[in-house]
Scaffold this active site. Sequence first.
Site, short mmCIF file in Angstrom:
data_model
loop_
_atom_site.label_atom_id
_atom_site.label_comp_id
_atom_site.label_asym_id
_atom_site.label_seq_id
_atom_site.Cartn_x
_atom_site.Cartn_y
_atom_site.Cartn_z
N ASP A 86 48.58 -12.84 -19.29
CA ASP A 86 48.57 -11.57 -19.93
C ASP A 86 49.37 -10.74 -19.18
OD1 ASP A 86 47.70 -9.12 -20.80
OD2 ASP A 86 45.70 -9.21 -20.39
N ASP A 89 41.27 -16.94 -18.05
CA ASP A 89 41.00 -15.77 -19.11
C ASP A 89 41.71 -14.81 -18.32
OD1 ASP A 89 40.24 -14.38 -21.20
OD2 ASP A 89 38.58 -13.57 -20.30
N SER A 126 37.75 -15.83 -15.91
CA SER A 126 38.42 -14.65 -15.61
C SER A 126 38.66 -14.49 -13.98
CB SER A 126 37.55 -13.38 -15.86
OG SER A 126 36.59 -13.08 -14.95
N ILE A 134 34.01 -14.15 -26.10
CA ILE A 134 32.89 -13.77 -26.04
C ILE A 134 32.21 -13.59 -24.54
CG2 ILE A 134 30.44 -13.63 -26.69
CD1 ILE A 134 31.42 -15.03 -29.14
P1 13P Z 1 33.64 -8.83 -24.87
O1 13P Z 1 33.93 -7.91 -23.92
O2 13P Z 1 33.61 -8.16 -26.22
O3 13P Z 1 32.85 -10.13 -24.67
O4 13P Z 1 35.16 -9.64 -24.69
C1 13P Z 1 35.34 -10.76 -23.93
C2 13P Z 1 36.99 -11.20 -23.74
O5 13P Z 1 37.62 -10.62 -24.41
C3 13P Z 1 37.36 -12.24 -22.76
O6 13P Z 1 38.41 -12.23 -22.43
O1 G3H Z 2 37.86 -10.00 -20.99
C1 G3H Z 2 37.69 -9.79 -19.78
C2 G3H Z 2 36.35 -10.65 -19.61
O2 G3H Z 2 35.27 -10.32 -20.11
C3 G3H Z 2 36.15 -10.72 -17.85
O3 G3H Z 2 35.62 -9.77 -17.49
O4 G3H Z 2 36.77 -9.38 -15.28
O5 G3H Z 2 34.51 -8.62 -15.70
O6 G3H Z 2 34.97 -11.08 -15.41
P1 G3H Z 2 35.57 -9.77 -15.71
ZN ZN Z 3 39.70 -10.71 -23.18
#
Ligand code: 13P
Ligand code: G3H
Ligand code: ZN
Length: 311
Positions: A104, A82, A50, A255
Amino acid sequence: MPLVTSTKMFKDAYEGNYAIGAFNVNNMEIIQGVVAAAKAENAPLILQVSAGARKYANPIYLRKMVEAAVEESGLPICLHLDHGDTFELCKESIDLGFTSVMIDASHHSFAENIKITKNVVEYAHDKGVVVEAELGRLAGIEDAVNVSEKDSSYTDPDQVHEFVTKTGVDSLAIAIGTSHGAFKFKGEAKLRFDILVEVEKRLPRFPIVLHGASSVPQYLVEQINQYGGNMPGAKGVPEEMLRQASSMAVCKINIDSDIRMAVTATVRKYFADNPSHFDPRQYLGPARQAVEKIVRHKIVNVLGCNGKAFI
Ligand code: 13P
Ligand code: G3H
Ligand code: ZN
């Protein structure tokens, strides 16, 4: 084997009625725990980074560690960005060697989402990289991904065909009632499977992605609370719902929170049991094992992708 894209993973998953786990990684122990689980179960794997992970660990470190995981495990591994929220962030990740990116732009208008996503798709496809986009908005608060409940919205099935055709995107994240973080449902857990069915009708054989799919196991909530934590009411997506989604058009299940909780529950217990210890290897080692344990459970009992790694 080099890093792979998710193209073959999703095709096989769609045909086989299972899903690929996309696990968020932020440091070496999490990468090693997830990869050990996938190796033990011979499962294909998506490791995702992320914006928050990039900031925390530096994307070059993460990419090099994921490359080490590929070399050490011999598994098909896809390295995915992500929740990339701009063209520039996606481009940077592609240029750095990621094999998949998520753009996104779901917080923009439908037309703007199409425009931004299409730009990313053109750049990515030119470099052999695949793209995930999002229609509809999940609620939930994490580090860099933060949407209030009032700003969330379900995916409109009537928009998906136009969106996919106009953008050329390779997979689509939809909002059917899951949310990010460990507090997903106040009352009974409800997912709008009717929306998934309608999406599937309009996009036959197209890979769908489910974000916010941690199931928040109660044994982890209890362990965190028992050792000084404060997570009463934490509640995730029931595993049987995730299994149902995996047997439908959902090919990628994201996840993160469950992994965070496995690490935190382990470290909290470790220090309660061993208050005088101070060597990080002594508590990060068990944390890594806890990540492996929960990811193996997901692979076998939730995703069904065990034994599906291709050479
Ligand atoms: P969770 O917070 O349910 O683990 O979702 C993670 C996610 O969607 C990352 O993009
Ligand atoms: O969907 C989001 C992910 O769980 C990433 O979370 O921005 O705290 O790294 P983060
Ligand atoms: Zn997500």
